[in-house]
Design a protein around this motif. Structure first.
Motif, mmCIF file in Angstrom:
data_model
loop_
_atom_site.group_PDB
_atom_site.id
_atom_site.type_symbol
_atom_site.label_atom_id
_atom_site.label_comp_id
_atom_site.label_asym_id
_atom_site.label_seq_id
_atom_site.Cartn_x
_atom_site.Cartn_y
_atom_site.Cartn_z
ATOM 1 N N GLU A 42 38.699 63.509 37.097
ATOM 2 C CA GLU A 42 40.131 63.420 36.829
ATOM 3 C C GLU A 42 40.456 62.235 35.913
ATOM 4 O OE1 GLU A 42 42.343 65.569 37.469
ATOM 5 O OE2 GLU A 42 41.465 66.821 39.024
ATOM 6 N N PHE A 43 39.845 61.092 36.158
ATOM 7 C CA PHE A 43 40.157 59.920 35.333
ATOM 8 C C PHE A 43 39.577 60.037 33.928
ATOM 9 C CE2 PHE A 43 41.349 57.541 39.230
ATOM 10 C CZ PHE A 43 42.564 57.070 38.776
ATOM 11 N N GLU A 44 38.411 60.646 33.804
ATOM 12 C CA GLU A 44 37.869 60.852 32.456
ATOM 13 C C GLU A 44 38.741 61.823 31.674
ATOM 14 O OE1 GLU A 44 33.763 61.936 32.931
ATOM 15 O OE2 GLU A 44 33.116 59.832 32.962
ATOM 16 N N SER A 45 39.238 62.858 32.353
ATOM 17 C CA SER A 45 40.151 63.791 31.704
ATOM 18 C C SER A 45 41.477 63.103 31.375
ATOM 19 C CB SER A 45 40.397 64.999 32.615
ATOM 20 O OG SER A 45 41.302 65.895 32.019
ATOM 21 N N ALA A 46 41.965 62.261 32.293
ATOM 22 C CA ALA A 46 43.212 61.532 32.064
ATOM 23 C C ALA A 46 43.088 60.602 30.865
ATOM 24 C CB ALA A 46 43.589 60.727 33.313
ATOM 25 N N LEU A 47 41.930 59.957 30.735
ATOM 26 C CA LEU A 47 41.702 59.053 29.608
ATOM 27 C C LEU A 47 41.700 59.826 28.290
ATOM 28 C CD1 LEU A 47 41.061 56.127 28.787
ATOM 29 C CD2 LEU A 47 38.638 56.693 29.040
ATOM 30 N N GLU A 48 41.022 60.953 28.281
ATOM 31 C CA GLU A 48 40.979 61.792 27.080
ATOM 32 C C GLU A 48 42.383 62.246 26.673
ATOM 33 O OE1 GLU A 48 39.246 66.192 25.800
ATOM 34 O OE2 GLU A 48 38.324 65.119 27.466
ATOM 35 N N LYS A 49 43.182 62.669 27.657
ATOM 36 C CA LYS A 49 44.532 63.131 27.369
ATOM 37 C C LYS A 49 45.446 61.969 26.982
ATOM 38 C CE LYS A 49 44.131 67.252 30.255
ATOM 39 N NZ LYS A 49 44.116 68.177 29.111
ATOM 40 N N SER A 50 45.192 60.780 27.508
ATOM 41 C CA SER A 50 45.974 59.601 27.121
ATOM 42 C C SER A 50 45.750 59.260 25.655
ATOM 43 C CB SER A 50 45.594 58.398 27.995
ATOM 44 O OG SER A 50 45.951 58.601 29.339
ATOM 45 N N GLU A 78 54.124 52.159 16.779
ATOM 46 C CA GLU A 78 52.797 52.685 17.106
ATOM 47 C C GLU A 78 52.127 51.847 18.189
ATOM 48 O OE1 GLU A 78 51.582 54.623 12.761
ATOM 49 O OE2 GLU A 78 50.968 52.576 13.245
ATOM 50 N N HIS A 79 52.232 50.533 18.052
ATOM 51 C CA HIS A 79 51.578 49.641 19.013
ATOM 52 C C HIS A 79 52.199 49.780 20.399
ATOM 53 C CE1 HIS A 79 48.913 46.254 19.816
ATOM 54 N NE2 HIS A 79 49.887 45.692 20.517
ATOM 55 N N ASN A 80 53.499 50.109 20.445
ATOM 56 C CA ASN A 80 54.193 50.212 21.728
ATOM 57 C C ASN A 80 53.977 51.554 22.417
ATOM 58 O OD1 ASN A 80 55.265 47.651 21.599
ATOM 59 N ND2 ASN A 80 57.187 48.297 20.662
ATOM 60 N N CYS A 81 53.284 52.481 21.771
ATOM 61 C CA CYS A 81 53.081 53.800 22.377
ATOM 62 C C CYS A 81 52.420 53.696 23.750
ATOM 63 C CB CYS A 81 52.248 54.681 21.453
ATOM 64 S SG CYS A 81 53.193 55.403 20.081
ATOM 65 N N LEU A 82 51.411 52.847 23.861
ATOM 66 C CA LEU A 82 50.707 52.731 25.146
ATOM 67 C C LEU A 82 51.622 52.215 26.246
ATOM 68 C CD1 LEU A 82 47.040 51.510 24.577
ATOM 69 C CD2 LEU A 82 47.869 53.778 25.137
ATOM 70 N N TYR A 83 52.588 51.364 25.895
ATOM 71 C CA TYR A 83 53.529 50.894 26.901
ATOM 72 C C TYR A 83 54.355 52.057 27.445
ATOM 73 C CZ TYR A 83 52.480 46.284 24.935
ATOM 74 O OH TYR A 83 51.844 45.149 24.489
ATOM 75 N N LYS A 84 54.794 52.937 26.549
ATOM 76 C CA LYS A 84 55.568 54.099 26.976
ATOM 77 C C LYS A 84 54.736 55.018 27.858
ATOM 78 C CE LYS A 84 58.390 54.263 22.751
ATOM 79 N NZ LYS A 84 58.761 55.107 21.584
ATOM 80 N N LEU A 85 53.488 55.252 27.449
ATOM 81 C CA LEU A 85 52.616 56.173 28.183
ATOM 82 C C LEU A 85 52.157 55.603 29.518
ATOM 83 C CD1 LEU A 85 50.422 57.419 25.192
ATOM 84 C CD2 LEU A 85 52.310 58.631 26.280
ATOM 85 N N ALA A 86 52.252 54.280 29.667
ATOM 86 C CA ALA A 86 51.744 53.630 30.886
ATOM 87 C C ALA A 86 52.714 53.720 32.050
ATOM 88 C CB ALA A 86 51.415 52.162 30.600
ATOM 89 N N ARG A 87 53.859 54.382 31.856
ATOM 90 C CA ARG A 87 54.774 54.602 32.972
ATOM 91 C C ARG A 87 54.386 55.923 33.634
ATOM 92 N NH1 ARG A 87 58.988 52.030 34.701
ATOM 93 N NH2 ARG A 87 59.167 50.727 32.847
ATOM 94 N N ILE A 88 53.644 55.822 34.721
ATOM 95 C CA ILE A 88 53.134 56.990 35.427
ATOM 96 C C ILE A 88 54.014 57.250 36.641
ATOM 97 C CG2 ILE A 88 51.146 58.028 36.585
ATOM 98 C CD1 ILE A 88 50.568 57.484 33.675
ATOM 99 N N ASN A 89 54.647 58.418 36.648
ATOM 100 C CA ASN A 89 55.541 58.786 37.751
ATOM 101 C C ASN A 89 56.591 57.707 38.000
ATOM 102 O OD1 ASN A 89 56.330 60.734 39.626
ATOM 103 N ND2 ASN A 89 55.275 59.706 41.301
ATOM 104 N N LEU A 138 47.286 50.814 29.911
ATOM 105 C CA LEU A 138 46.955 52.167 30.349
ATOM 106 C C LEU A 138 45.455 52.404 30.413
ATOM 107 C CD1 LEU A 138 48.024 54.935 31.186
ATOM 108 C CD2 LEU A 138 48.079 55.571 28.774
ATOM 109 N N PHE A 139 44.721 52.016 29.378
ATOM 110 C CA PHE A 139 43.277 52.273 29.382
ATOM 111 C C PHE A 139 42.575 51.443 30.459
ATOM 112 C CE2 PHE A 139 43.812 53.352 24.645
ATOM 113 C CZ PHE A 139 44.133 54.662 24.962
ATOM 114 N N ALA A 140 42.974 50.192 30.591
ATOM 115 C CA ALA A 140 42.372 49.349 31.629
ATOM 116 C C ALA A 140 42.629 49.934 33.013
ATOM 117 C CB ALA A 140 42.925 47.926 31.539
ATOM 118 N N ALA A 141 43.801 50.516 33.223
ATOM 119 C CA ALA A 141 44.121 51.114 34.525
ATOM 120 C C ALA A 141 43.160 52.247 34.863
ATOM 121 C CB ALA A 141 45.564 51.621 34.518
#
Length: 476
Positions: free
Chosen positions: A205-213, A254-265, A272-275
């Motif tokens: 699940e986490f490897e798939s989540a990383l790929e989709k992230s 572009e740099h802030n994209c990961l901040y947006k994606l790091a809001r999970i539920n 996000l990647f470190a998580a």
């Protein structure tokens, strides 16, 4: 006669929905108008249409940009400037043609504020009320929850959701985020597998989540290419001044994209990647995949030098005795390099282009130097010094039941030794048989017990231990 009237109304609505001149901006406004008129079914219908059309618009924009990035041959690094300008012109022509095919004569957004409203899920702010007035509690809850996930500090939506929760017929199963992305769903599944100690599923699940992230990050970055801050354009600036400001606003997006994606539920999970790697390394370890666990730790430490993850690096190093295992993967190295260079560029723009009292900062030598492209990824932390931080007699001092002058003096000395973490400070010495948790997020814990004096412990521990806290702020 009534049937004929209903048919004509349906035909008019269908014709409106098929009109290419009508976009998500129009549907959103139509929905707000129907909300004001308390026409609840049409409010829902137009808001849903706005959401669907907005998604299609974003997908089409991304498709055009991917297509043109793929088709246009880049100029070489040694090419003269005119060749690079020509490459930009070819890309622009490709985009114009593609957007013409996609959107016809309606390529531009009339109001970017509406675009941002759709990004922030504003239609759901109206839809939950419209659904409730139609007697659809489940859809009202879903809409309110969907808006709350993206706007967790909104007091009104919290109050509405709490009110719904006290209605007859409410169920927690109604709490569904209708805008949940694939990477979020996989991440949540991974956490669930971790909690259930289903290590194989956790890895999958986490490897798939990383790929989709990574895919979502790329999509978000492509959508940033028209996110230009026009407020910086004042008068008739030089073209280089204009281009620098435009590029900075796009790169910042572009740099802030990961901040947006790091809001999970609705919860921010940090980098996000470190998580992902924080869970993955342990699941690999439990499956006895030492090489994968070691590489995952190395991947994590690129983004965050957390003392707790360094402790895992220390533990795995003693167990596997192969430093070469702690080499980040090439894909993650590429991501880190890109983000590090972006951060350097943005830091320069934000510090050197600040106008205060009508003046720029004083000129510095770095103002004329090229951007440094050197990326250092070596883990130079002195793990070998950990076993010698404390001696048996010093651990005995820490285990003393009284706060003696000798113990206070040694704690001050030990605090200097622990400056292997420059931002660390002493927290407390604690003894007891129950398992306890260090009360800081970046804890550095060492055993003071006789049989494992100086052993580097995790955040959870028992026995006697001394705790330090690393106060470093992680900004990426």
């Amino acid at each position: 006669m009534l049937r004929l009237l209903i048919f004509l109304i349906f035909l008019a609505d269908f014709s409106l929905c098929q009109d290419p001149k009508v976009t998500f901006e129009d549907y959103f406004q139509f929905g707000k108008n129907e909300y004001t008129e308390r026409n609840w079914p049409d409010c829902v219908a137009f808001m849903k249409r706005a959401i669907d059309d907005f998604r299609q618009y974003q997908d089409d924009v991304v498709s055009c940009r991917r297509k043109c990035n793929r088709q246009i041959k880049p100029a070489t690094s040694s090419s003269p400037k005119i060749a690079k300008f020509h490459e930009t012109s070819e890309t622009a022509l490709c985009l114009l043609r593609c957007r013409k095919d996609m959107f016809g004569d309606h390529q531009s957004i009339k109001k970017m504020s509406v675009y941002h409203d759709l990004e922030e899920r504003k239609p759901y702010q109206y839809m939950h009320i419209c659904y409730y007035h139609q007697g659809e509690l489940a859809m009202a809850v879903q809409s309110a929850y969907t808006f709350l996930v993206a706007n967790p500090d909104d007091k009104d939506i919290k109050q509405s959701l709490n009110w719904y929760m006290n209605r007859d017929g409410y169920s927690d199963d109604m709490l569904i985020d209708m805008e949940r992305k694939d990477h979020e769903a996989k991440f949540i599944n991974g956490v669930e597998a971790y909690d259930q100690q289903d290590w194989g599923r956790c890895v999958n699940e986490f490897e798939s989540a990383l790929e989709k992230s990574i895919i979502q990050d790329e999509k978000c970055r492509l959508l940033c290419q028209d996110k230009i801050d026009w407020s910086v354009v004042d008068g008739n600036p030089e073209i280089d001044i204009l281009l620098a400001s435009m590029r900075a606003s796009v790169i910042r997006c572009e740099h802030n994209c990961l901040y947006k994606l790091a809001r999970i539920n609705g919860h921010y999970v940090g980098h996000l990647f470190a998580a992902h790697f924080e869970y993955l390394h342990f699941c690999h370890f439990k499956m006895q995949r030492g090489a994968e666990a070691a590489q995952t730790v190395a991947n994590y430490l690129l983004f965050d030098d957390s003392p707790l993850m360094r402790r895992n690096r220390y533990f795995y190093g003693k167990q596997y005795k192969k430093n070469e295992l702690f080499t980040p993967s090439q894909e993650v190295l590429d991501i880190y390099r890109r983000r590090d260079l972006e951060a350097r560029f943005l830091e320069f723009m934000e510090k050197r282009f600040v106008v205060k009292d009508g003046e720029l900062p004083p000129e510095q030598a770095d103002d004329r130097n090229p951007l440094s492209l050197d990326i250092h990824v070596e883990d130079n932390f002195p793990y070998e010094q950990i076993p010698s931080l404390m001696t048996s007699s010093e651990c005995k001092i820490l285990r003393s039941a009284l706060d003696t002058r000798e113990r206070d003096g040694f704690v001050k000395e030990l605090e200097q030794r622990v400056k292997l973490w420059p931002n660390s400070s002493y927290s407390n010495v604690t003894c007891g048989s129950p398992v306890r948790e260090a009360q800081c997020s970046r804890a550095i814990v060492f055993s003071a017990e006789h049989n494992d004096c100086g052993e580097w412990l995790g955040k959870w521990f028992n026995g006697c231990a001394v705790v330090f806290c690393d106060e470093k702020k992680i900004i990426d």
